[in-house]
Design a protein around this motif. Structure first.
Motif, short mmCIF file in Angstrom:
data_model
loop_
_atom_site.label_atom_id
_atom_site.label_comp_id
_atom_site.label_asym_id
_atom_site.label_seq_id
_atom_site.Cartn_x
_atom_site.Cartn_y
_atom_site.Cartn_z
N THR A 5 0.84 -1.19 0.00
CA THR A 5 0.00 0.00 0.00
C THR A 5 0.88 1.25 0.00
N LEU A 6 0.62 2.13 -0.94
CA LEU A 6 1.39 3.37 -1.01
C LEU A 6 0.92 4.32 0.08
N PRO A 7 1.87 5.03 0.72
CA PRO A 7 1.49 5.96 1.80
C PRO A 7 0.67 7.12 1.24
N LYS A 8 -0.30 7.56 2.05
CA LYS A 8 -1.13 8.70 1.67
C LYS A 8 -0.43 10.03 1.99
N SER A 9 0.58 9.97 2.86
CA SER A 9 1.34 11.18 3.17
C SER A 9 2.81 10.82 3.32
N VAL A 10 3.66 11.77 3.01
CA VAL A 10 5.11 11.57 3.13
C VAL A 10 5.71 12.80 3.80
N SER A 11 6.88 12.61 4.40
CA SER A 11 7.62 13.76 4.94
C SER A 11 8.59 14.24 3.88
N VAL A 12 8.63 15.54 3.67
CA VAL A 12 9.46 16.14 2.63
C VAL A 12 10.43 17.12 3.28
N LEU A 13 11.73 16.91 3.05
CA LEU A 13 12.75 17.82 3.56
C LEU A 13 13.01 18.89 2.50
N ILE A 14 12.99 20.13 2.95
CA ILE A 14 13.14 21.28 2.05
C ILE A 14 14.51 21.91 2.28
N PRO A 15 15.24 22.29 1.23
CA PRO A 15 16.61 22.81 1.39
C PRO A 15 16.65 24.25 1.90
N LEU A 16 16.04 24.47 3.05
CA LEU A 16 16.09 25.74 3.76
C LEU A 16 16.55 25.45 5.19
N ALA A 17 16.83 26.48 5.95
CA ALA A 17 17.33 26.28 7.32
C ALA A 17 16.20 25.81 8.23
N LEU A 18 15.69 24.61 7.94
CA LEU A 18 14.59 24.03 8.70
C LEU A 18 15.07 22.76 9.37
N PRO A 19 14.66 22.52 10.62
CA PRO A 19 15.23 21.39 11.37
C PRO A 19 14.67 20.03 10.98
N ALA A 20 13.47 19.99 10.40
CA ALA A 20 12.83 18.70 10.15
C ALA A 20 11.98 18.78 8.89
N PRO A 21 11.62 17.61 8.32
CA PRO A 21 10.74 17.60 7.14
C PRO A 21 9.32 18.01 7.51
N TYR A 22 8.55 18.38 6.49
CA TYR A 22 7.12 18.67 6.64
C TYR A 22 6.32 17.55 5.97
N ASP A 23 5.15 17.27 6.52
CA ASP A 23 4.27 16.26 5.92
C ASP A 23 3.49 16.86 4.75
N TYR A 24 3.34 16.06 3.69
CA TYR A 24 2.54 16.45 2.52
C TYR A 24 1.69 15.26 2.08
N GLY A 53 10.68 10.18 3.83
CA GLY A 53 10.09 8.96 4.39
C GLY A 53 8.59 9.12 4.45
N GLU A 54 7.95 8.21 5.17
CA GLU A 54 6.51 8.30 5.32
C GLU A 54 6.15 9.47 6.23
N GLY A 55 4.91 9.95 6.10
CA GLY A 55 4.47 11.05 6.92
C GLY A 55 4.48 10.70 8.40
N THR A 56 4.65 11.70 9.23
CA THR A 56 4.72 11.48 10.67
C THR A 56 3.34 11.26 11.28
N GLY A 57 2.29 11.74 10.61
CA GLY A 57 0.95 11.64 11.15
C GLY A 57 0.63 12.65 12.22
N GLU A 58 1.53 13.60 12.43
CA GLU A 58 1.34 14.60 13.48
C GLU A 58 0.35 15.69 13.06
N VAL A 59 0.08 15.79 11.76
CA VAL A 59 -0.83 16.81 11.25
C VAL A 59 -2.10 16.14 10.73
N ASP A 60 -3.25 16.74 11.02
CA ASP A 60 -4.53 16.23 10.53
C ASP A 60 -4.45 16.08 9.00
N PRO A 61 -4.73 14.88 8.46
CA PRO A 61 -4.63 14.66 7.01
C PRO A 61 -5.42 15.67 6.19
#
Length: 725
Positions: A5-24, A53-61
């Motif tokens: 099963t393909l994930p419905k959300s993934v974490s995406v790392l953006i090349p800015l001064a950000l500490p962690a990926p965001y879920d999309y 990687g896969e989304g963290t699930g920390e944000v409401d889909p």
């Protein structure tokens, strides 16, 4: 077999001064696997990112924004993603900032430009002329060619080729506009190796063949053939279908190295350094990602290229401080290359005639394997090294070269040989002062003197790049014709050489007059062709070059590096002078090296003259171990800076009060940095000293996590600092 099963959300790392990926959100119909390069919305922007990687699930889909596009390029290899995470954690930098190092060619992520070529099919036109037949005969090999290429090879006009296209005998195919990467010839016969070289090469081949992590220090005197030896390991890795990365500390070393590589493998490797055009960076980045570029020779940033099949890293001149990145994300490419090899489970070769104390200690303690090449290859012998005591043999008034060194240069020229003078100081003079009032001309933006560059008629700051014309009058007292140049730079030494040896052909080598690989290549070829008699240069000439007719080397100010005052001052001076000395006598004619010094009794000078490198390193290691300095302890440099001096001082004092108390950790500072003003910013420095068993990253996070840094303040953290300015 169950369908994944393909994930419905993934974490995406953006090349800015950000500490962690965001879920999309992953929209239906899109496949976004880990490592995929994607376009995502960020605020009002659309920005490039990498699926981590896969989304963290920390944000409401329901609140997730969707990925807009998955780019058609090979995914970032999993090992490179782990390397980005590791380096970010080690250096205390945001992961997004480290990711930016791995996306240095954004054009490579755009659709590849194509060109139309033509290939022959079985169909023939009813009317075949002799010209058309020549085109058909040329195209019989089934290679796709453009209209122009076919016409030129067949000796016909473009119209003849177009006629065959219209008749259907030639069909169009799309080809990339980029030039292909040649395939290294691993079966090519290597140069004849001595028994010692062959034994070393066999060991390296075995380590590559084992296909697991191993760190090997290739320790060979200058001219011992280290490059030819590790080329055997390169050949083995290529034969196994793996890619190879060779790191060089400076662009200046590239030209001669590329020629040696071509001589061994019958093609040039791909290059990666700051002087490449954006189009060439795109070509190399994509060639690496697609596995078409099998060998890359590059500067430290090449460590972040997306190799899918990397099987060997070589760090040449591993002792060089140029491998340390001082701006932005601070890291040491040699140490991070070892980490990269460990994560990828393949060998790394660290090559040097003057190994760093860190590598020497690692070899001594068994963490690295050591392979030693103690003698020069062939008939060449190591040069003799003599110290000229400038207290007893001073130069003439207004001159900088001791009489004995001048005599040795004259003897070399008379014998048809070449001489080289080394001074690690650019420009004409390091200081300009007024003899009327004593005013010293300083940079208005930095706490440093302006350096006179007489060839350009400018005063230049070597820290921030500020420049101004040489004034006719003193800026302080207004006295005219009162400014005098104090001390020598390479331009001033060249001026003296030209006066003393007017018939000699002179070349000045420094970063001021050699820009880019092309100019370096032309100059080094002229020297090899004996079109130059005397070379005057900075550290550009210190390492890696082979000049067969160079027999006399003079170091104008051998004490210069010892004035630095940092913990590696003695080690760096020894390495630099040993490398400079290694340029002499690399062929049949013996070499002679002369060190002009006011401190011949210094341990560095005694070790160089006596050829006691290992004894010097042992004493240096013992001295550092006694006081817990690297590699036996840990250091962290912290610089607090602001355009407002009072603001910087207040914040630094506040930081000092919040420093956590911990056993085996001491915090020194804040104190004005040696460069207390840089680019208009006041700078204060902390130095954190700890034992090896302290988790220094955790300590720093606990400290800095309590500090709220105002926008007007910049806090730079350097784990394992090399520069103490």
């Amino acid at each position: 077999m169950p369908v994944k099963t393909l994930p419905k959300s993934v974490s995406v790392l953006i090349p800015l001064a950000l500490p962690a990926p965001y879920d999309y959100e992953v929209p239906d119909g899109l496949i976004a696997e880990p490592g995929s390069y994607v376009i995502v919305p960020l605020g009002a922007q659309q920005i490039l990112g990498v699926v981590w990687g896969e989304g963290t699930g920390e944000v409401d889909p329901k609140r997730l924004k969707p990925i807009l596009e998955v780019l058609d390029v090979p995914p970032m290899p999993e090992v490179l993603r782990r390397f980005v995470d590791w380096l970010a954690a080690y250096t205390l930098n945001p992961r997004g900032s480290v990711l930016r190092l791995a996306i240095r060619a954004p054009g490579a992520l755009e659709p590849q430009r194509m060109r139309t070529a033509y290939r022959l099919v079985d169909k023939r036109p009813a009317r075949m002329t002799p010209a058309r037949q020549r085109v058909v005969d040329t195209a019989m090999d089934q290679f796709a060619r453009t209209t122009r290429e076919l016409a030129e090879e067949a000796g016909v006009s473009d119209g003849v080729v177009r006629g065959l296209v219209d008749a259907g005998a030639l069909v169009p195919v799309d080809l990339p506009t980029e030039a292909p990467f040649p395939t290294p010839d691993v079966a090519a016969v290597s140069k004849s190796l001595s028994p010692e070289q062959q034994a070393a090469a066999t060991t390296l081949r075995e380590r590559v063949d084992a296909n697991r992590f191993a760190a090997i220090l290739l320790d060979g005197v200058t001219g011992s053939g280290k490059t030819e030896v590790y080329f055997e390991a390169v050949a083995e890795a290529l034969a196994q279908g793996r890619q190879v990365l060779i790191l060089l500390p400076e662009i200046a070393l590239t030209s001669q190295f590329l020629e040696r590589f071509q001589g061994r493998f019958h093609c040039r490797p791909a290059e990666w350094h700051s002087e490449l055009s954006s189009r060439e960076r795109t070509r190399v980045w994509r060639g690496v990602a697609e596995g078409r570029a099998r060998v890359v020779v590059g500067a430290r940033s090449a460590l972040f290229l997306p190799f899918p099949e990397l099987g060997l890293i070589v760090v040449d001149e591993e002792h060089e401080a140029a491998f340390k990145q001082e701006e932005g994300v601070t890291y040491h490419a040699r140490d991070m290359a070892v980490v990269r090899a460990s994560l990828g489970q393949f060998p790394i070769i660290l090559s040097s005639a003057t190994p760093s104390l860190e590598s020497a200690v690692n070899a001594e303690q068994g963490r690295y394997e050591r392979i030693v090449l103690p003698e020069r290859h062939g008939v060449a012998e190591l040069p003799s090294i003599t110290a000229i005591d400038m207290r007893t043999e001073p130069p003439e008034r207004g001159r900088w070269l001791a009489p004995r060194l001048v005599e040795e240069i004259a003897n070399a020229l008379a014998a048809g040989e070449q001489a080289m003078l080394f001074l690690n100081r650019r420009g004409y003079a390091p200081l300009t002062l007024c003899r009327t009032c004593g005013h010293r001309i300083e940079c208005p933006q930095c706490s440093s003197w302006l350096v006179e560059h007489r060839f350009r008629r400018e005063l230049v700051c070597h820290h921030c790049g500020y420049s101004a014309p040489v004034p006719k009058a003193c800026p302080s007292c207004g006295a005219e014709d009162s400014l005098i140049a104090c001390g020598p730079g390479v331009e001033r030494i060249a001026e003296e050489v030209a006066e003393r040896f007017p018939e000699a052909r002179l070349a000045v080598l420094s970063s001021d007059n050699l820009r880019g690989p092309q100019s370096h290549e032309e100059m080094f070829r002229a020297i090899e062709a004996r079109e130059v008699d005397i070379i005057v240069g900075t550290q550009i000439v210190a390492k890696g070059h082979h000049f067969p007719w160079l027999t006399v080397v003079g170091v104008v100010d051998a004490d210069l590096g010892l004035e630095n005052g940092d913990l590696r001052a003695a080690e760096r001076t020894f390495q630099l002078l040993q490398q400079v000395a290694g340029r002499a006598g690399r062929a049949e004619r013996p070499g002679r090296v002369f060190l002009q010094t006011y401190m011949p009794e210094h341990a560095v000078m005694r070790a160089l003259v006596a050829g006691k490198r290992d004894a010097f390193l042992k004493r240096e290691a013992e001295a550092r171990e006694r006081v817990g300095l690297p590699p036996f302890g840990r250091l962290v440099g912290i610089v607090v800076s602001s355009e407002n001096a009072a603001f910087a001082q207040k914040f630094a004092r506040d930081m000092a009060r919040h420093a956590p108390q911990a056993e085996e950790v001491s915090v020194l500072g804040p104190a004005p940095a040696p460069l207390a003003l840089l680019r208009g910013r006041t700078r204060l420095r902390f130095l954190v000293k700890a034992t090896r068993n302290v988790n220094i990253q955790a300590y720093m996070q606990a400290w800095l996590g309590e500090m709220k840094v105002p926008a007007a303040i910049r806090v730079s953290v350097d784990i394992d600092p090399y520069s103490f300015l």
